[in-house]
Structures are given as structure tokens and as C-alpha cells.
Design a protein around this motif. Structure first.
Motif, PDB file in Angstrom:
ATOM      1  N   SER A 125      -5.360  -4.448  14.526  1.00 47.02           N
ATOM      2  CA  SER A 125      -5.932  -3.681  15.632  1.00 47.02           C
ATOM      3  C   SER A 125      -6.297  -2.261  15.217  1.00 47.02           C
ATOM      4  O   SER A 125      -5.665  -1.684  14.324  1.00 47.02           O
ATOM      5  CB  SER A 125      -4.913  -3.614  16.768  1.00 47.02           C
ATOM      6  N   TYR A 126      -7.293  -1.695  15.881  1.00 45.04           N
ATOM      7  CA  TYR A 126      -7.654  -0.295  15.647  1.00 45.04           C
ATOM      8  C   TYR A 126      -6.482   0.624  15.962  1.00 45.04           C
ATOM      9  O   TYR A 126      -6.394   1.734  15.449  1.00 45.04           O
ATOM     10  CB  TYR A 126      -8.894   0.087  16.479  1.00 45.04           C
ATOM     11  N   ALA A 166     -10.907   3.078  10.919  1.00 44.55           N
ATOM     12  CA  ALA A 166     -11.777   2.376  11.868  1.00 44.55           C
ATOM     13  C   ALA A 166     -13.206   2.906  11.787  1.00 44.55           C
ATOM     14  O   ALA A 166     -14.130   2.278  12.291  1.00 44.55           O
ATOM     15  CB  ALA A 166     -11.223   2.536  13.279  1.00 44.55           C
ATOM     16  N   SER A 167     -13.388   4.070  11.156  1.00 40.06           N
ATOM     17  CA  SER A 167     -14.743   4.625  11.097  1.00 40.06           C
ATOM     18  C   SER A 167     -14.961   5.383   9.791  1.00 40.06           C
ATOM     19  O   SER A 167     -14.009   5.835   9.141  1.00 40.06           O
ATOM     20  CB  SER A 167     -14.971   5.583  12.261  1.00 40.06           C
ATOM     21  N   THR A 364     -10.407  -7.161   8.306  1.00 41.00           N
ATOM     22  CA  THR A 364     -11.051  -6.682   9.524  1.00 41.00           C
ATOM     23  C   THR A 364     -10.008  -6.328  10.567  1.00 41.00           C
ATOM     24  O   THR A 364      -8.850  -6.729  10.469  1.00 41.00           O
ATOM     25  CB  THR A 364     -11.970  -7.761  10.120  1.00 41.00           C
ATOM     26  N   ASP A 367     -11.812  -3.825  17.250  1.00 39.25           N
ATOM     27  CA  ASP A 367     -12.043  -2.499  17.825  1.00 39.25           C
ATOM     28  C   ASP A 367     -11.756  -2.498  19.323  1.00 39.25           C
ATOM     29  O   ASP A 367     -11.309  -3.502  19.881  1.00 39.25           O
ATOM     30  CB  ASP A 367     -13.454  -1.994  17.486  1.00 39.25           C
ATOM     31  N   GLU A 368     -12.051  -1.368  19.995  1.00 37.78           N
ATOM     32  CA  GLU A 368     -11.753  -1.234  21.425  1.00 37.78           C
ATOM     33  C   GLU A 368     -12.408  -2.335  22.261  1.00 37.78           C
ATOM     34  O   GLU A 368     -11.942  -2.682  23.338  1.00 37.78           O
ATOM     35  CB  GLU A 368     -12.237   0.125  21.963  1.00 37.78           C
ATOM     36  N   ASN A 369     -13.520  -2.881  21.741  1.00 33.47           N
ATOM     37  CA  ASN A 369     -14.239  -3.912  22.490  1.00 33.47           C
ATOM     38  C   ASN A 369     -13.824  -5.324  22.076  1.00 33.47           C
ATOM     39  O   ASN A 369     -14.474  -6.307  22.449  1.00 33.47           O
ATOM     40  CB  ASN A 369     -15.746  -3.753  22.260  1.00 33.47           C
ATOM     41  N   LYS A 371     -14.015  -6.507  19.132  1.00 33.08           N
ATOM     42  CA  LYS A 371     -14.942  -7.034  18.149  1.00 33.08           C
ATOM     43  C   LYS A 371     -14.396  -6.783  16.731  1.00 33.08           C
ATOM     44  O   LYS A 371     -13.868  -5.702  16.446  1.00 33.08           O
ATOM     45  CB  LYS A 371     -16.273  -6.279  18.330  1.00 33.08           C
ATOM     46  N   GLN A 373     -14.268  -5.766  12.991  1.00 31.63           N
ATOM     47  CA  GLN A 373     -15.005  -4.826  12.144  1.00 31.63           C
ATOM     48  C   GLN A 373     -14.311  -4.743  10.785  1.00 31.63           C
ATOM     49  O   GLN A 373     -13.084  -4.793  10.735  1.00 31.63           O
ATOM     50  CB  GLN A 373     -14.962  -3.414  12.747  1.00 31.63           C
TER      51      GLN A 373
END
Length: 504
Positions: A125-126, A166-167, A364, A367-369, A371, A373
Motif C-alpha cells: 500500500s501507498y 509512491a512518486s 507495485t 495507490d489512493e484509488n 490502482k 503502480q
RNA sequence: CGGAGUGUAGCGCAGUCUGGUAGCGCACCUGGUUUGGGACCAGGGGGUCGAAGGUUCGAGUCCUUUCACUCCGACCA
């Protein structure tokens, strides 16, 4: 510790293959021992102490920066490396072997795969990001030509850290934090260094920086600006654009570019006659793994023209790239001042990796949605055993090592000149016990040898300070010695206690 | 991988050309003297001469093969 009980095989003679000060003094001082040549070394008690101290500084600063230490298995299943594609790609430096069940394994030369594997199994998880994990462990690279003692061994101690984000922005923030953290580490160890732009090499990624310990014996040429803080490895250095015209005389260099799976092509590189081809840049320009000389003339498949020759049009399908080396006297890209060359030892390297490993290895997070990543990664290395060599390259004199405060094997060296003189022994023992009680790491030279031999060993070992108790004790005088510069201060036997209490 | 070189005691080396009992310095052990700049004297221990095969009455030495390491280039923390 009593010298009489310490395993320190110091020698007068220099090993015949040693040319660098660090190599000579680490061997002569009994810090390390060569294991049948070939880039393998044992760390004897003193070398191990120094290694542990350097390691402790590295760990302390990393932990303060929020990194977490782990320890990854040194023997690595080849399957992980096959997944990332590096099993075939890495070349002969990767030591491959099989176990009794005929499964392929490797000894880790670097641990991106292992760390990504650890993280992909545990981070989903993020909310668990960012994460910066590191280890300080053995690495093995089957170097073509190991040399210079600890500077380029095949087995070496390396701190390798990996961060997961995450980014892209968060990874860059961590990258900057690691740059600052590395600066603190190198500064604490007493090193003169320079942070320079670098080529990313086999590890991959972009925006990498190297930490260069400045030393004439360094194997890397770095380009520095004295007017601002710009610095770069010659492999990646840039300067302000130089003006050339169609009249400029050019040189054409033909090379064979090697790619994966035995694919190669012939490339000609065209640059002004006054410039020098920088092979790493040239290699990057054609995205090859390697460039080699061509044995026989052949027609070129591609033509790569140096950016400075944009006007040149005599080739079909020309490609333009920066392929020339920055030269001394060229103008700094930032401030325009003259650039100069210097030599450095690459002791640290930090990379912005992006998703280069997380994508193929499927690391991976949601993310918050909700999805999936790929994690954005950074990787950060310090050659810990190489740092020992770097410290001595910068801190030695014609007599031996001059350890810096945070790297020294002991804090204080007490030398009793004549072990048969009861007064000397009594004072030595007293100071030794007092300092030990204070938690000072002290070495008492209580050997039967003569003064000269003990003094030579002190100078060779290079502990920052010593108390020399000798024949002037009959006049109530002892010496307080500072190894750097061999500065000697005479003080009375009572004043030495006060002095030591003040210093330690 | 390309070029050059070296393997003889823990370390540094001689001996190999011209085959004939394996040597020197440092280090190590014993005893004694010495103690402010790597002491001295006396005695002592330690080697399948990188490995394998060959020539020879006899090989560290000659021949063949092989392995390892070092130095100079490309790789890398």
C-alpha cells in the motif's frame, strides 16, 4: 588493550605488489592480510576495528536520516537475476555457481533484485511508503583486474541502500536527503571530497551523483569548477557550448558498438580535431553496452556527430550527441569560469532509479484509488572498505597512517619506553587503567622491545595521540604526541593526567 | 581478453644461462647482554623449489603441458 596481547604483525618490508600508500601501510601496519593475492583480504584485529568504526559512522548517520538496516542473503538465487534480465547481462564480474541440486546461484555484486524482492513481498500500500532500507554487507565482484589493496578488491564491504516511493517527487526528495546524509558521513570521517555528476553505468537510472574522495592516486578523472560547486566525472561532464564552423577540421573515429545477444554495429564518431572522444558518452549516445576498436576497416552503420558540429552535413542520417570530453580550461556550464581536472576515488554513488527494477520485478503498490503502480526507486552506495583506503590516501605521511578521530583503531596509545623501568611501567599502567575506566579505547605498548621499534610501530599504526613514557620520567617529564605532524609536548607526570582528562 | 613478467621457508629475494647434498635477509624459538629511534652475540626450527608429465645415473635448473599471481589497457563502490 595491551600491545603484547594484540595480533598486529607489523613489518619493515613493503609487499612487492603495493604501490599505493593505503595499500602499503594497511599491510605493513598489520591491519589487513592478503589472501593469496587476487583482491581478497583478511581483516586482522586492527583492520576490523577501523572497519567497524567507519561502519558505525555510516550507520549512525543513515539511521538518523530515517533509514532502516537489514541484512540480505549474500548467496542469491539466480532466478531473481533472470527475472530482472541481469543474469545474462551483467557479464563475467558476476560470480555464478550451482548448488548440489544443480540450481544456479550468484554471489551478490549489488542487491537491487534482492531488496526489491523483499519489498514486493511485504509492501502493498501507498500507506507503507516511503521506505529506505540498507545493509552494510559483503559484495563480490569478480573484477577483471583487482589491485591497489582495499581500493579495488573482489570481495568488499559496501553499504547499499534502496528507497521506495509512491512518486517521482518523493524519490527526488529522498535523493537530496541522501546527498546531505552522505556529506555528513564523509565529513565526520575527516575526508576532503567532492560531489560530482556521474554516468549511471551498469546500475542504470538517471541523475546520479558520485562522492569522490580527492586524492592524486584516484582512478577517476573529475572535472571541477573552483568558482562554483559544479563538479562532474569526466564521463558525464559538460561545459558551455563551444563555437565551431564548417571550416573546423574534424576527426573521425570508427568503433564497434556491442549490444545484447552478440549484436554489434559499426559506428563512426565525428568530432572537431581539437576535441577528445569521451567513450562513455559515445557509448551512451548509441545505447551500446560497450565500444571496442575495430580490427579491420568496415563501412559504418551509423554516424554520430558531436553536438558542436551541427553544421556538418556530409553524412546521411547523422545523429547528434555530446560525445567529446570536457577539457581543462573549458567554461563552466553554471558560471563560465575555467574548469580543471583533478583525481578522485569513487567512494559513494547515489542514483535516481525510477521504475527500472520495480517494473520488471513487479514491485507495485496500490495507490489512493486502489490502482496498482510501480514503486519509484532510488539506490545509494558507499564503498565502506574502500573508504579505509581513501582515508589513508588522504591521511598519511612517510612514516605511516594518520587516522582521523572517527576512524582510528584506538583513541590513545600509551608507550612505555623501557619495560624494565618500574617507574615507567607503573605510570603507564596507572594511566592505562584510568583511561579505560573513562571509556577511552586505549592501547598500552607493554612490549619488551626497544624504544625505536615501539616508536616506529606507533608511527605506522597512526593512532591520533600517544603518551610516551621514557627516560625523562626521572625528571618527571613525559611526552604527549599528536600523530598528525608528530607534534610532541613535554609535560610533567601529574599534568599529563589533567591533559588526558581534558582531551578525552 | 590483448601485451609484459613472476612463481624457491610466513615476508622479501639469490640460485636456473653451464644439471651434482636447498641458500641469504627479515620474521620465529632458546639462552645471555641491551633499552630514546626498527639492538647484539651464540644456538635452533621451518621447503613435497606452483602443479603434472618427460629427458637423465641424477632436475629448483633442461623439454612439454597446465595452473596461479603481478604489472600496463577496457569494467566498477
Amino acid at each position: 588493550m595491551r600491545f603484547s596481547r594484540l595480533l598486529v604483525p607489523t613489518t619493515k618490508e613493503t609487499p612487492n605488489d603495493a604501490t599505493l600508500a593505503s595499500h602499503i601501510y594497511l599491510i605493513r601496519g598489520g591491519f589487513i592480510q592478503s589472501v593469496g593475492g587476487s583482491g581478497l583480504y583478511n581483516f586482522l584485529p586492527l583492520g576490523k576495528k577501523v572497519l567497524d568504526k567507519v561502519r558505525a559512522v555510516v550507520k549512525d548517520e543513515l539511521d538518523k536520516a530515517g533509514c532502516q538496516e537489514v541484512s540480505l542473503s549474500f548467496v542469491t538465487p539466480a532466478s531473481l537475476w533472470q527475472e530482472s534480465g541481469r543474469f545474462e547481462k551483467y557479464g563475467k564480474e558476476l560470480l555464478r555457481f550451482k548448488d548440489r541440486k544443480n540450481n544456479d546461484f550468484i554471489l551478490g555484486p549489488t542487491h537491487e533484485e534482492m531488496m526489491v524482492n523483499l519489498v514486493r513481498q511485504t509492501v502493498k500500500s501507498y500507506k507503507q511508503l516511503p521506505l529506505n532500507l540498507y545493509q552494510i554487507n559483503l559484495k563480490f565482484r569478480d573484477e577483471i583486474r583487482p589491485r591497489f589493496g582495499l581500493m579495488r578488491g573482489r570481495e568488499f564491504l559496501m553499504k547499499d541502500g534502496y528507497s521506495f516511493h509512491a512518486s517521482e517527487e518523493d524519490m527526488k526528495r529522498e535523493f537530496d536527503l541522501m546527498e546531505e546524509t552522505y556529506k555528513k558521513i564523509f565529513t565526520r570521517l575527516g575526508l576532503a571530497f567532492r560531489v560530482v555528476d556521474a554516468d549511471s553505468g551498469a546500475i542504470g537510472g538517471s541523475g546520479s551523483k558520485e562522492f569522490m574522495v580527492l586524492a592524486d592516486s584516484g582512478e577517476d578523472t573529475i572535472v571541477v569548477c573552483d568558482a562554483c560547486d559544479y563538479g562532474a566525472n569526466i564521463e558525464a561532464a559538460v561545459c558551455q557550448e563551444k563555437e565551431f564552423t564548417t571550416d573546423t577540421k574534424t576527426q573521425v573515429i570508427t568503433m564497434k558498438a556491442l549490444y545484447d545477444e552478440c549484436i554489434s554495429e559499426i559506428v563512426t564518431f565525428v568530432l572537431p580535431e581539437s576535441e577528445v572522444l569521451e567513450e562513455v558518452k559515445a557509448c551512451n549516445a548509441v545505447k551500446a553496452n560497450d565500444l571496442v576498436d575495430v580490427e579491420s576497416p568496415a563501412d559504418a552503420d551509423r554516424h554520430v556527430i558531436d553536438n558542436t558540429l551541427k553544421e556538418c552535413t556530409e553524412y546521411v542520417n547523422p545523429e547528434y550527441a555530446d560525445i567529446s570530453a570536457v577539457q581543462e580550461g573549458d567554461a563552466c556550464i553554471h558560471c563560465g569560469a575555467e574548469l580543471r581536472y583533478t583525481k578522485g576515488i569513487e567512494a559513494g554513488h547515489i542514483f535516481q532509479l525510477g521504475t527500472q527494477y520495480s517494473e520488471p520485478l513487479g514491485a507495485t503498490f496500490l495507490d489512493e484509488n486502489g490502482k496498482a503502480q510501480p514503486m519509484v526507486m532510488g539506490t545509494y552506495g558507499i564503498g565502506v572498505s574502500r573508504l579505509l583506503a581513501g582515508i589513508i590516501e588522504q591521511h598519511h605521511d612517510e612514516k605511516g597512517c594518520v587516522w582521523t578521530k572517527e576512524s582510528a583503531p584506538f583513541d590513545l596509545h600509551i608507550l612505555v619506553s623501557n619495560i624494565k623501568d618500574e617507574a615507567q611501567v607503573a605510570l603507564g599502567e596507572k594511566l592505562y587503567e584510568q583511561m579505560k575506566a573513562k571509556g577511552v579505547d586505549v592501547l598500552l605498548d607493554d612490549r619488551k622491545d626497544r624504544f625505536g621499534a615501539k616508536m616506529k610501530d606507533y608511527e605506522l599504526l597512526g593512532i591520533p595521540h600517544a603518551v610516551v613514557i621514557g627516560k625523562k620520567l626521572s625528571d618527571d617529564l613525559v611526552e604527549f604526541v599528536t600523530r598528525e605532524g608528530m607534534v610532541k609536548e613535554e609535560v610533567s607526570s601529574s599534568a599529563i593526567e589533567a591533559l588526558l582528562n581534558e582531551r578525552f
